[in-house]
Design a protein around this motif. Structure first.
Motif, PDB file in Angstrom:
ATOM      1  N   ASP A  34      -3.151   6.879   9.973  1.00  0.00           N
ATOM      2  CA  ASP A  34      -1.903   7.414  10.536  1.00  0.00           C
ATOM      3  C   ASP A  34      -0.694   7.142   9.641  1.00  0.00           C
ATOM      4  OD1 ASP A  34      -3.307   8.324  12.731  1.00  0.00           O
ATOM      5  OD2 ASP A  34      -2.791   6.609  14.000  1.00  0.00           O
ATOM      6  N   HIS A  35      -0.913   6.555   8.467  1.00  0.00           N
ATOM      7  CA  HIS A  35       0.134   6.243   7.493  1.00  0.00           C
ATOM      8  C   HIS A  35       1.157   5.243   8.014  1.00  0.00           C
ATOM      9  CE1 HIS A  35      -0.537   9.401   4.234  1.00  0.00           C
ATOM     10  NE2 HIS A  35      -1.636   9.283   4.925  1.00  0.00           N
ATOM     11  N   VAL A  36       0.745   4.399   8.951  1.00  0.00           N
ATOM     12  CA  VAL A  36       1.604   3.311   9.411  1.00  0.00           C
ATOM     13  C   VAL A  36       1.694   2.261   8.316  1.00  0.00           C
ATOM     14  CG1 VAL A  36       1.877   1.485  11.144  1.00  0.00           C
ATOM     15  CG2 VAL A  36       1.060   3.755  11.820  1.00  0.00           C
ATOM     16  N   VAL A  37       0.558   2.018   7.655  1.00  0.00           N
ATOM     17  CA  VAL A  37       0.485   1.071   6.542  1.00  0.00           C
ATOM     18  C   VAL A  37      -0.395   1.653   5.444  1.00  0.00           C
ATOM     19  CG1 VAL A  37       0.808  -1.015   7.932  1.00  0.00           C
ATOM     20  CG2 VAL A  37      -1.484  -0.151   7.540  1.00  0.00           C
ATOM     21  N   GLY A  38      -0.190   1.172   4.234  1.00  0.00           N
ATOM     22  CA  GLY A  38      -1.055   1.511   3.115  1.00  0.00           C
ATOM     23  C   GLY A  38      -1.824   0.272   2.700  1.00  0.00           C
ATOM     24  N   ILE A  39      -2.708   0.447   1.725  1.00  0.00           N
ATOM     25  CA  ILE A  39      -3.447  -0.692   1.184  1.00  0.00           C
ATOM     26  C   ILE A  39      -3.062  -0.816  -0.284  1.00  0.00           C
ATOM     27  CG2 ILE A  39      -5.693  -1.728   0.775  1.00  0.00           C
ATOM     28  CD1 ILE A  39      -6.820  -0.097   3.043  1.00  0.00           C
ATOM     29  N   GLU A  40      -2.238  -1.798  -0.555  1.00  0.00           N
ATOM     30  CA  GLU A  40      -1.675  -2.019  -1.891  1.00  0.00           C
ATOM     31  C   GLU A  40      -2.742  -2.050  -2.981  1.00  0.00           C
ATOM     32  OE1 GLU A  40       1.687  -3.253  -4.431  1.00  0.00           O
ATOM     33  OE2 GLU A  40       1.754  -2.714  -2.318  1.00  0.00           O
ATOM     34  N   GLU A  41      -3.826  -2.771  -2.740  1.00  0.00           N
ATOM     35  CA  GLU A  41      -4.833  -2.941  -3.790  1.00  0.00           C
ATOM     36  C   GLU A  41      -5.653  -1.682  -4.081  1.00  0.00           C
ATOM     37  OE1 GLU A  41      -6.697  -5.289  -0.227  1.00  0.00           O
ATOM     38  OE2 GLU A  41      -4.705  -4.750  -0.904  1.00  0.00           O
ATOM     39  N   PHE A  42      -5.515  -0.639  -3.268  1.00  0.00           N
ATOM     40  CA  PHE A  42      -6.262   0.603  -3.497  1.00  0.00           C
ATOM     41  C   PHE A  42      -5.384   1.739  -4.028  1.00  0.00           C
ATOM     42  CE2 PHE A  42      -9.291  -0.854   0.073  1.00  0.00           C
ATOM     43  CZ  PHE A  42     -10.062  -1.572  -0.828  1.00  0.00           C
ATOM     44  N   LYS A  43      -4.177   1.425  -4.508  1.00  0.00           N
ATOM     45  CA  LYS A  43      -3.271   2.444  -5.036  1.00  0.00           C
ATOM     46  C   LYS A  43      -3.963   3.306  -6.089  1.00  0.00           C
ATOM     47  CE  LYS A  43       1.177   0.107  -4.617  1.00  0.00           C
ATOM     48  NZ  LYS A  43       2.298  -0.438  -5.390  1.00  0.00           N
ATOM     49  N   SER A  44      -3.769   4.616  -6.000  1.00  0.00           N
ATOM     50  CA  SER A  44      -4.272   5.588  -6.983  1.00  0.00           C
ATOM     51  C   SER A  44      -5.762   5.416  -7.265  1.00  0.00           C
ATOM     52  CB  SER A  44      -3.485   5.477  -8.286  1.00  0.00           C
ATOM     53  OG  SER A  44      -2.119   5.727  -8.063  1.00  0.00           O
ATOM     54  N   SER A  45      -6.552   5.244  -6.208  1.00  0.00           N
ATOM     55  CA  SER A  45      -7.984   5.062  -6.419  1.00  0.00           C
ATOM     56  C   SER A  45      -8.792   5.778  -5.343  1.00  0.00           C
ATOM     57  CB  SER A  45      -8.346   3.575  -6.420  1.00  0.00           C
ATOM     58  OG  SER A  45      -8.184   3.028  -5.134  1.00  0.00           O
ATOM     59  N   THR A  46     -10.076   5.838  -5.569  1.00  0.00           N
ATOM     60  CA  THR A  46     -11.024   6.315  -4.573  1.00  0.00           C
ATOM     61  C   THR A  46     -11.890   5.128  -4.199  1.00  0.00           C
ATOM     62  OG1 THR A  46     -11.044   8.551  -5.473  1.00  0.00           O
ATOM     63  CG2 THR A  46     -12.919   7.914  -4.116  1.00  0.00           C
ATOM     64  N   SER A  47     -12.035   4.890  -2.914  1.00  0.00           N
ATOM     65  CA  SER A  47     -12.795   3.735  -2.444  1.00  0.00           C
ATOM     66  C   SER A  47     -14.003   4.195  -1.639  1.00  0.00           C
ATOM     67  CB  SER A  47     -11.906   2.853  -1.573  1.00  0.00           C
ATOM     68  OG  SER A  47     -12.617   1.740  -1.116  1.00  0.00           O
ATOM     69  N   LYS A  48     -15.116   3.495  -1.827  1.00  0.00           N
ATOM     70  CA  LYS A  48     -16.293   3.703  -0.985  1.00  0.00           C
ATOM     71  C   LYS A  48     -16.132   2.801   0.231  1.00  0.00           C
ATOM     72  CE  LYS A  48     -19.318   4.797  -4.794  1.00  0.00           C
ATOM     73  NZ  LYS A  48     -20.512   4.420  -5.575  1.00  0.00           N
ATOM     74  N   ALA A  49     -16.531   3.313   1.398  1.00  0.00           N
ATOM     75  CA  ALA A  49     -16.367   2.539   2.624  1.00  0.00           C
ATOM     76  C   ALA A  49     -17.503   2.853   3.588  1.00  0.00           C
ATOM     77  CB  ALA A  49     -15.023   2.856   3.269  1.00  0.00           C
ATOM     78  N   ALA A  50     -17.621   2.019   4.613  1.00  0.00           N
ATOM     79  CA  ALA A  50     -18.605   2.236   5.666  1.00  0.00           C
ATOM     80  C   ALA A  50     -17.962   1.941   7.014  1.00  0.00           C
ATOM     81  CB  ALA A  50     -19.822   1.344   5.466  1.00  0.00           C
ATOM     82  N   PHE A  51     -18.185   2.838   7.947  1.00  0.00           N
ATOM     83  CA  PHE A  51     -17.798   2.641   9.343  1.00  0.00           C
ATOM     84  C   PHE A  51     -19.008   2.031  10.035  1.00  0.00           C
ATOM     85  CE2 PHE A  51     -18.075   4.240  13.693  1.00  0.00           C
ATOM     86  CZ  PHE A  51     -16.872   3.826  14.210  1.00  0.00           C
ATOM     87  N   LEU A  52     -18.814   0.909  10.726  1.00  0.00           N
ATOM     88  CA  LEU A  52     -19.922   0.199  11.348  1.00  0.00           C
ATOM     89  C   LEU A  52     -19.715   0.037  12.842  1.00  0.00           C
ATOM     90  CD1 LEU A  52     -20.137  -2.723   8.765  1.00  0.00           C
ATOM     91  CD2 LEU A  52     -21.419  -0.570   8.720  1.00  0.00           C
ATOM     92  N   ARG A  53     -20.772   0.218  13.604  1.00  0.00           N
ATOM     93  CA  ARG A  53     -20.772  -0.134  15.028  1.00  0.00           C
ATOM     94  C   ARG A  53     -21.569  -1.430  15.123  1.00  0.00           C
ATOM     95  NH1 ARG A  53     -20.612   4.053  19.071  1.00  0.00           N
ATOM     96  NH2 ARG A  53     -18.536   4.178  18.176  1.00  0.00           N
ATOM     97  N   LEU A  68     -12.854   7.498   0.301  1.00  0.00           N
ATOM     98  CA  LEU A  68     -11.482   7.651   0.752  1.00  0.00           C
ATOM     99  C   LEU A  68     -10.569   7.622  -0.463  1.00  0.00           C
ATOM    100  CD1 LEU A  68     -10.302   7.769   3.633  1.00  0.00           C
ATOM    101  CD2 LEU A  68     -10.132   5.308   3.591  1.00  0.00           C
ATOM    102  N   ASP A  69      -9.719   8.638  -0.611  1.00  0.00           N
ATOM    103  CA  ASP A  69      -8.771   8.698  -1.721  1.00  0.00           C
ATOM    104  C   ASP A  69      -7.433   8.115  -1.290  1.00  0.00           C
ATOM    105  OD1 ASP A  69     -10.516  10.003  -3.495  1.00  0.00           O
ATOM    106  OD2 ASP A  69     -10.021  11.953  -2.617  1.00  0.00           O
ATOM    107  N   PHE A  70      -6.843   7.301  -2.170  1.00  0.00           N
ATOM    108  CA  PHE A  70      -5.539   6.697  -1.922  1.00  0.00           C
ATOM    109  C   PHE A  70      -4.543   7.209  -2.947  1.00  0.00           C
ATOM    110  CE2 PHE A  70      -8.532   3.835  -0.002  1.00  0.00           C
ATOM    111  CZ  PHE A  70      -7.896   3.401   1.154  1.00  0.00           C
ATOM    112  N   ASP A  71      -3.294   7.426  -2.516  1.00  0.00           N
ATOM    113  CA  ASP A  71      -2.252   7.902  -3.432  1.00  0.00           C
ATOM    114  C   ASP A  71      -1.611   6.725  -4.170  1.00  0.00           C
ATOM    115  OD1 ASP A  71      -0.388   6.716  -1.694  1.00  0.00           O
ATOM    116  OD2 ASP A  71       0.264   8.621  -0.841  1.00  0.00           O
ATOM    117  N   ALA A  72      -0.586   7.018  -4.946  1.00  0.00           N
ATOM    118  CA  ALA A  72       0.073   6.001  -5.779  1.00  0.00           C
ATOM    119  C   ALA A  72       0.768   4.915  -4.963  1.00  0.00           C
ATOM    120  CB  ALA A  72       1.074   6.667  -6.718  1.00  0.00           C
TER     121      ALA A  72
END
Length: 96
Positions: A34-53, A68-72
């Motif tokens: 929702d763009h309430v917060v960003g993740i500083e360490e993932f700036k300008s990168s693509t991250s692999k992730a997993a959603f877990l139950r 997931l792609d992150f902007d600058a």
């Protein structure tokens, strides 16, 4: 956790998915989407992730892997929209 209760979480992975570098409960991940917060360490990168139950015995009962792609500024691409909870809710059983 109570018996029969599950929780949803997201983990961010590196090194071909062998190292967890960040984890969070799903409500925290929603704040990122929702763009309430960003993740500083993932700036300008693509991250692999997993959603877990995760069930009350701390066992992973379902997983959805995605990128997931992150902007600058460390915010998620606004066009990203995958219904992670729906995928888990409607998926069939996997192989053990």
């Amino acid at each position: 956790m109570n018996q029969g209760i599950s929780s949803d979480a997201v983990v961010f992975l590196e090194d071909n998915g062998t190292i967890v570098v960040k984890e969070m409960l799903y409500p925290e991940f929603e704040a990122i989407l929702d763009h309430v917060v960003g993740i500083e360490e993932f700036k300008s990168s693509t991250s692999k992730a997993a959603f877990l139950r995760i069930n009350s015995q701390l066992q992973i009962t379902a997983a959805v892997f995605f990128t997931l792609d992150f902007d600058a500024s460390g915010y998620v691409d606004k066009s990203w929209n995958i219904p992670l909870q729906h995928l888990v809710d409607t998926a069939g059983p996997g192989l053990i």
